[in-house]
Design a protein around this motif. Structure first.
Motif, PDB file in Angstrom:
ATOM      1  N   ALA A  43      13.110   7.037   8.963  1.00  0.00           N
ATOM      2  CA  ALA A  43      14.837   7.455   9.119  1.00  0.00           C
ATOM      3  C   ALA A  43      14.986   6.545  10.540  1.00  0.00           C
ATOM      4  N   ASP A  44      16.298   6.286   9.994  1.00  0.00           N
ATOM      5  CA  ASP A  44      16.903   5.968  11.017  1.00  0.00           C
ATOM      6  C   ASP A  44      17.580   6.313  12.050  1.00  0.00           C
ATOM      7  N   GLU A  45      17.948   6.438  13.472  1.00  0.00           N
ATOM      8  CA  GLU A  45      18.838   6.991  14.471  1.00  0.00           C
ATOM      9  C   GLU A  45      19.201   8.076  13.826  1.00  0.00           C
ATOM     10  N   LYS A  46      20.211   8.049  13.085  1.00  0.00           N
ATOM     11  CA  LYS A  46      21.543   8.893  12.281  1.00  0.00           C
ATOM     12  C   LYS A  46      20.655   9.949  10.829  1.00  0.00           C
ATOM     13  N   GLY A  47      19.325   9.567  10.742  1.00  0.00           N
ATOM     14  CA  GLY A  47      18.394  10.812   9.962  1.00  0.00           C
ATOM     15  C   GLY A  47      18.475  10.393   8.685  1.00  0.00           C
ATOM     16  N   ASN A  48      19.333   8.636   8.028  1.00  0.00           N
ATOM     17  CA  ASN A  48      19.125   8.091   6.907  1.00  0.00           C
ATOM     18  C   ASN A  48      17.888   7.915   7.030  1.00  0.00           C
ATOM     19  N   LYS A  49      17.295   8.272   5.883  1.00  0.00           N
ATOM     20  CA  LYS A  49      16.091   7.471   4.836  1.00  0.00           C
ATOM     21  C   LYS A  49      15.927   6.486   4.519  1.00  0.00           C
ATOM     22  N   SER A  50      15.866   5.574   4.654  1.00  0.00           N
ATOM     23  CA  SER A  50      15.734   4.182   3.755  1.00  0.00           C
ATOM     24  C   SER A  50      13.810   4.042   3.079  1.00  0.00           C
ATOM     25  N   LEU A  51      13.851   3.169   1.778  1.00  0.00           N
ATOM     26  CA  LEU A  51      11.884   3.061   1.024  1.00  0.00           C
ATOM     27  C   LEU A  51      11.816   1.730   1.390  1.00  0.00           C
ATOM     28  N   VAL A  52      10.569   2.127   2.221  1.00  0.00           N
ATOM     29  CA  VAL A  52       9.210   1.419   2.484  1.00  0.00           C
ATOM     30  C   VAL A  52       9.300   0.612   2.117  1.00  0.00           C
ATOM     31  N   GLU A  53       8.537   1.373   0.949  1.00  0.00           N
ATOM     32  CA  GLU A  53       7.249   1.053   0.091  1.00  0.00           C
ATOM     33  C   GLU A  53       7.068   1.781  -1.161  1.00  0.00           C
ATOM     34  N   LYS A  54       6.877   1.384  -2.003  1.00  0.00           N
ATOM     35  CA  LYS A  54       6.684   1.824  -3.275  1.00  0.00           C
ATOM     36  C   LYS A  54       5.419   1.605  -3.640  1.00  0.00           C
ATOM     37  N   VAL A  55       4.684   1.901  -3.937  1.00  0.00           N
ATOM     38  CA  VAL A  55       3.264   2.243  -4.743  1.00  0.00           C
ATOM     39  C   VAL A  55       3.479   3.063  -5.883  1.00  0.00           C
ATOM     40  N   GLU A  56       3.194   2.282  -7.214  1.00  0.00           N
ATOM     41  CA  GLU A  56       3.268   2.726  -8.375  1.00  0.00           C
ATOM     42  C   GLU A  56       1.489   2.792  -8.861  1.00  0.00           C
ATOM     43  N   ILE A  57       1.785   3.349 -10.280  1.00  0.00           N
ATOM     44  CA  ILE A  57       0.541   3.129 -11.362  1.00  0.00           C
ATOM     45  C   ILE A  57       0.375   2.124 -11.866  1.00  0.00           C
ATOM     46  N   GLU A  58       0.767   1.228 -11.544  1.00  0.00           N
ATOM     47  CA  GLU A  58       0.760  -0.431 -12.287  1.00  0.00           C
ATOM     48  C   GLU A  58      -0.796  -1.223 -10.810  1.00  0.00           C
ATOM     49  N   ASN A  59      -0.299  -0.358  -9.786  1.00  0.00           N
ATOM     50  CA  ASN A  59      -1.139  -0.756  -8.528  1.00  0.00           C
ATOM     51  C   ASN A  59      -1.548  -0.132  -7.562  1.00  0.00           C
ATOM     52  N   PRO A  60      -2.200   1.463  -8.254  1.00  0.00           N
ATOM     53  CA  PRO A  60      -1.832   2.583  -7.224  1.00  0.00           C
ATOM     54  C   PRO A  60      -2.670   2.307  -5.635  1.00  0.00           C
ATOM     55  N   MET A  61      -3.053   2.437  -4.761  1.00  0.00           N
ATOM     56  CA  MET A  61      -3.397   3.246  -3.497  1.00  0.00           C
ATOM     57  C   MET A  61      -4.538   3.835  -3.602  1.00  0.00           C
ATOM     58  N   VAL A  62      -5.972   3.391  -4.034  1.00  0.00           N
ATOM     59  CA  VAL A  62      -7.003   3.936  -4.115  1.00  0.00           C
ATOM     60  C   VAL A  62      -7.579   3.613  -2.544  1.00  0.00           C
ATOM     61  N   ILE A  63      -8.328   5.066  -2.387  1.00  0.00           N
ATOM     62  CA  ILE A  63      -8.840   5.094  -0.831  1.00  0.00           C
ATOM     63  C   ILE A  63     -10.515   5.647  -1.070  1.00  0.00           C
ATOM     64  N   LEU A  64     -11.483   5.257  -0.224  1.00  0.00           N
ATOM     65  CA  LEU A  64     -12.564   6.179  -0.271  1.00  0.00           C
ATOM     66  C   LEU A  64     -12.160   7.159   0.941  1.00  0.00           C
ATOM     67  N   PHE A  65     -11.874   8.626   0.487  1.00  0.00           N
ATOM     68  CA  PHE A  65     -11.829   9.936   1.215  1.00  0.00           C
ATOM     69  C   PHE A  65     -12.650  10.164   2.627  1.00  0.00           C
ATOM     70  N   GLY A  66     -11.353  10.212   3.436  1.00  0.00           N
ATOM     71  CA  GLY A  66     -12.622  10.183   4.852  1.00  0.00           C
ATOM     72  C   GLY A  66     -12.950   9.039   5.588  1.00  0.00           C
ATOM     73  N   ALA A  67     -12.364   7.613   4.571  1.00  0.00           N
ATOM     74  CA  ALA A  67     -13.141   6.654   5.658  1.00  0.00           C
ATOM     75  C   ALA A  67     -12.508   5.276   5.155  1.00  0.00           C
ATOM     76  N   SER A  68     -10.540   5.976   5.020  1.00  0.00           N
ATOM     77  CA  SER A  68      -9.792   4.963   4.575  1.00  0.00           C
ATOM     78  C   SER A  68      -8.672   4.517   5.573  1.00  0.00           C
ATOM     79  N   GLY A  69      -9.407   4.888   7.059  1.00  0.00           N
ATOM     80  CA  GLY A  69      -8.216   4.179   8.310  1.00  0.00           C
ATOM     81  C   GLY A  69      -7.062   4.727   8.595  1.00  0.00           C
ATOM     82  N   LEU A  70      -6.668   5.181   7.176  1.00  0.00           N
ATOM     83  CA  LEU A  70      -5.440   5.739   6.656  1.00  0.00           C
ATOM     84  C   LEU A  70      -5.503   7.224   8.683  1.00  0.00           C
ATOM     85  N   PRO A  71      -4.179   7.516   8.939  1.00  0.00           N
ATOM     86  CA  PRO A  71      -3.479   8.381   9.990  1.00  0.00           C
ATOM     87  C   PRO A  71      -4.038   9.327   9.529  1.00  0.00           C
TER      88      PRO A  71
END
Length: 170
Positions: free
Chosen positions: A18-46
């Motif tokens: 969201a920008d300062e006014k609260g308007n949300k903009s798309l940053v990333e779209k991950v679709e089924i053709e190229n999904p995110m695949v992670i090892l849960f608990g060791a993904s390095g994500l927050p």
């Protein structure tokens, strides 16, 4: 099968900020053709990202927000630095054609840790770079779906990452 530690989890999602006014903009779209695949608990994500997914099953949707301090931290003005142009010279020459504002440059610090720096400005004597994560200082809004959950193989657990489709290839 539920999302939990040591499971390989496949997800699709949309990430918005969201920008300062609260308007949300798309940053990333991950679709089924190229999904995110992670090892849960060791993904390095927050950590909070994984906490929000834990316990969900295949086919379940999710929607959550991460405050900046739960995601990639606040913007750190000390991570914006000027580096002498000499740092970027090869054989005494600066190749200006391969450097431009907005470009991300892989670098390493004194201890050999890999960093990504975004070029903010190029002058005749130096380059100003931002070493903050590109999403630092931003609240993140996720909407997505659990597409798959499976047991991680012993090799994946040993290596700390997913192998095969959507994962790492040796």
């Amino acid at each position: 099968m539920k999302v939990e530690k040591n499971k390989v989890v496949t997800i699709t999602y949309e990430l918005r900020t969201a920008d300062e006014k609260g308007n949300k903009s798309l940053v990333e779209k991950v679709e089924i053709e190229n999904p995110m695949v992670i090892l849960f608990g060791a993904s390095g994500l927050p950590d909070k990202f994984e906490t929000e997914l834990e316990g969900l099953s295949v086919g379940e949707s999710f929607e959550f927000q991460l405050e900046s301090d739960e995601a990639y931290g606040d913007f750190d003005s000390e991570a914006v630095v000027r580096l002498p142009l000499d740092v970027f010279k090869i054989n005494g020459e600066f190749d200006a054609e391969n450097f431009h504002v907005g470009m991300f440059v892989p670098m390493s610090d004194e201890e050999g840790n890999m960093l990504q720096g975004k070029i903010l400005e190029i002058t005749n004597s130096d380059i100003q770079m931002d070493f903050n994560h590109p999403l630092a200082g931003k609240d993140l809004y996720f909407i997505g779906k659990i597409e798959g959950v499976r047991d991680a193989s012993p090799e994946e657990l040993d290596h700390g990452h997913v192998h095969g489709p959507g994962g790492h290839h040796h």
